[in-house]
Scaffold this active site. Structure first.
Site, PDB file in Angstrom:
ATOM      1  N   ASP A   4       3.920  -5.059   2.520  1.00  0.00           N
ATOM      2  CA  ASP A   4       2.133  -4.104   1.590  1.00  0.00           C
ATOM      3  C   ASP A   4       3.293  -2.281   2.130  1.00  0.00           C
ATOM      4  O   ASP A   4       2.880  -2.239   3.233  1.00  0.00           O
ATOM      5  CB  ASP A   4       1.149  -4.145   2.009  1.00  0.00           C
ATOM      6  CG  ASP A   4       0.130  -3.741   1.608  1.00  0.00           C
ATOM      7  OD1 ASP A   4       0.342  -3.299   0.086  1.00  0.00           O
ATOM      8  OD2 ASP A   4      -1.167  -4.169   1.621  1.00  0.00           O
TER       9      ASP A   4
ATOM     10  N   ASP B 118      -1.518  -4.423   4.626  1.00  0.00           N
ATOM     11  CA  ASP B 118      -1.616  -3.455   5.252  1.00  0.00           C
ATOM     12  C   ASP B 118      -2.771  -3.371   5.720  1.00  0.00           C
ATOM     13  O   ASP B 118      -3.412  -3.089   6.790  1.00  0.00           O
ATOM     14  CB  ASP B 118      -1.522  -1.728   4.327  1.00  0.00           C
ATOM     15  CG  ASP B 118      -2.237  -1.380   3.720  1.00  0.00           C
ATOM     16  OD1 ASP B 118      -3.354  -3.081   3.440  1.00  0.00           O
ATOM     17  OD2 ASP B 118      -2.595  -0.418   2.676  1.00  0.00           O
ATOM     18  N   SER B 119      -3.817  -4.415   5.239  1.00  0.00           N
ATOM     19  CA  SER B 119      -4.852  -4.992   6.513  1.00  0.00           C
ATOM     20  C   SER B 119      -4.725  -5.206   7.419  1.00  0.00           C
ATOM     21  O   SER B 119      -5.331  -5.244   8.505  1.00  0.00           O
ATOM     22  CB  SER B 119      -5.561  -6.328   5.925  1.00  0.00           C
ATOM     23  OG  SER B 119      -4.893  -7.407   5.429  1.00  0.00           O
TER      24      SER B 119
ATOM     25  N   GLU C  16      -8.690  -6.069  -6.957  1.00  0.00           N
ATOM     26  CA  GLU C  16      -9.487  -6.342  -5.919  1.00  0.00           C
ATOM     27  C   GLU C  16     -10.814  -5.740  -6.265  1.00  0.00           C
ATOM     28  O   GLU C  16     -10.883  -4.606  -6.469  1.00  0.00           O
ATOM     29  CB  GLU C  16      -8.088  -5.894  -4.742  1.00  0.00           C
ATOM     30  CG  GLU C  16      -9.535  -5.852  -3.116  1.00  0.00           C
ATOM     31  CD  GLU C  16      -9.276  -5.926  -2.033  1.00  0.00           C
ATOM     32  OE1 GLU C  16      -8.034  -5.005  -2.071  1.00  0.00           O
ATOM     33  OE2 GLU C  16      -9.834  -5.008  -1.427  1.00  0.00           O
TER      34      GLU C  16
ATOM     35  N   GLU D  97      -0.027   0.164  -4.155  1.00  0.00           N
ATOM     36  CA  GLU D  97      -1.571   0.631  -4.911  1.00  0.00           C
ATOM     37  C   GLU D  97      -1.549   1.700  -5.944  1.00  0.00           C
ATOM     38  O   GLU D  97      -0.878   2.943  -5.367  1.00  0.00           O
ATOM     39  CB  GLU D  97      -2.408   0.885  -3.495  1.00  0.00           C
ATOM     40  CG  GLU D  97      -2.247  -0.272  -2.494  1.00  0.00           C
ATOM     41  CD  GLU D  97      -4.062   0.089  -1.523  1.00  0.00           C
ATOM     42  OE1 GLU D  97      -4.412   0.625  -2.160  1.00  0.00           O
ATOM     43  OE2 GLU D  97      -4.364  -0.902  -0.407  1.00  0.00           O
TER      44      GLU D  97
ATOM     45  N   LYS E  13       4.565  -3.834  -2.095  1.00  0.00           N
ATOM     46  CA  LYS E  13       3.511  -4.359  -3.194  1.00  0.00           C
ATOM     47  C   LYS E  13       2.530  -2.745  -2.812  1.00  0.00           C
ATOM     48  O   LYS E  13       3.095  -1.889  -2.003  1.00  0.00           O
ATOM     49  CB  LYS E  13       2.011  -4.508  -2.527  1.00  0.00           C
ATOM     50  CG  LYS E  13       0.710  -5.146  -3.352  1.00  0.00           C
ATOM     51  CD  LYS E  13      -0.064  -5.743  -2.996  1.00  0.00           C
ATOM     52  CE  LYS E  13      -0.853  -5.280  -1.319  1.00  0.00           C
ATOM     53  NZ  LYS E  13      -1.630  -4.083  -1.664  1.00  0.00           N
TER      54      LYS E  13
HETATM   55  O1  KIV Z   1      -4.272  -5.337   2.757  1.00  0.00           O
HETATM   56  C1  KIV Z   1      -4.023  -6.688   2.367  1.00  0.00           C
HETATM   57  O2  KIV Z   1      -4.041  -7.670   2.922  1.00  0.00           O
HETATM   58  C2  KIV Z   1      -3.799  -6.669   0.548  1.00  0.00           C
HETATM   59  C3  KIV Z   1      -4.839  -7.607   0.277  1.00  0.00           C
HETATM   60  C4  KIV Z   1      -6.075  -8.303   0.504  1.00  0.00           C
HETATM   61  C5  KIV Z   1      -5.017  -7.448  -1.628  1.00  0.00           C
HETATM   62  O3  KIV Z   1      -3.814  -5.450   0.001  1.00  0.00           O
END
Ligand code: KIV
Length: 293
Positions: free
Chosen positions: A83, A44-45, A182, A115, A113
């Site tokens: 994510d 989600d970055s 992280e 969090e 993924k």
């Molecule tokens: O969103 C992302 O890129 C991440 C990584 C930095 C682990 O969660």
């Protein structure tokens, strides 16, 4: 190497280091594939490095799905992990399973993924029970940026580190095939890595994790708004891109581009006929070709 799967990633613990890179589109996926990266995380970055937001909170399920599909089309062997965006899994377990399922069904990802620690264990259990592999993520969890007060190193006190260890163990016990650590002190990551039966994937977590993840744009020097200390940049593509684009713009302004080699020729007879038509004004007549424009 055949197609990478979540069980293959889990089984790699203790045998070799696992390489993970974020990817947000087909082109990046092809490049990462050619480099032999094991896992492509559609993080989600992308909210920040692709869409230009200040944090990861505003990216939606639909936006994530759009990018997951593009990466999946480019990923031949790498495992694609999607994510789960903010509020796509926190509200209810049922919503979490439905949204995770969309990433496999519509996005063609191989895993998701999310969090959080013990508070997301019910979601992890339910998603795993639905046959969807889950990668956990503890330490600095950017979706909690408002509560954390910024992007800061986590688990610096003994109590916070002990809580992180408990969270990571709970995620593994709930069925995660791996856990991202992280932005935590290296010795804490090393201890968690020893304790966990599944691989840890570090980012800003020192050298002792089972694998490593970095953001595509950070590795290649394509994002300059935030440069965390833990990033190692392996290329200056942003700078190279600006130089190339400047050359292009100069060439257009100076009439150096396009040249004859970039121009389509025309049969001389057809050209002469065309020029004659143009001279008499008949080219403006309502021919089928011109009326299509
Ligand atoms: O969103 C992302 O890129 C991440 C990584 C930095 C682990 O969660």
């Amino acid at each position: 190497m055949g197609k990478m799967t979540a069980p293959a990633v889990a089984a790699a613990k203790g045998t070799r280091r696992i390489t993970v890179l974020t990817a947000y589109d087909y082109a990046a996926a092809r490049l990462a594939e050619a480099a032999g990266i094991d896992v492509l995380l559609v993080g989600d970055s992308l909210a920040m490095v692709v869409l230009g937001h200040e944090d990861t909170l505003s990216v939606t399920m639909e936006e994530m799905l759009h990018h997951v599909r593009a990466v999946a089309r480019g990923a031949e062997k790498a495992l694609v992990v999607a994510d789960m965006p903010f509020l796509s899994y926190q509200v209810s377990v049922a919503e979490a399973v439905a949204n995770a399922g969309r990433f496999l069904k519509e996005g063609r990802a191989g895993a998701v993924k999310l969090e959080g620690g013990r508070e997301v264990v019910p979601q992890v259990r339910a998603i795993v029970a639905a046959g969807i592999p889950v990668l956990g993520h503890v330490g600095l969890t950017p979706q909690h940026v408002a509560a954390l007060g910024g992007f800061r190193v986590q688990s610096k006190t003994a109590e916070a580190a002990a809580k992180l260890l408990e969270d990571a163990l709970a995620l593994a016990e709930a069925g995660c095939f791996g856990v991202v650590l992280e932005c935590i002190p290296g010795p804490v990551a090393a201890r968690v890595t020893r304790a966990l039966p599944v691989p840890t994937i570090g980012i800003g977590a020192g050298p002792d994790c089972d694998g490593q993840v970095l953001v595509f744009h950070d590795v290649l020097g394509l994002y300059d708004r935030l440069r965390p200390r833990f990033v190692k940049q392996y290329a200056e593509l942003g700078q190279q891109a600006v130089e190339a684009l400047t050359q292009y713009a100069d060439a257009v302004r100076n009439l150096d581009f396009p040249g004859p080699e970039h121009t389509f020729p025309m049969d001389p007879e057809a050209l002469a006929a065309f020029l004659a038509l143009a001279a008499t004004g008949t080219a403006d007549a309502d021919t089928p070709e011109s009326s299509n424009i």
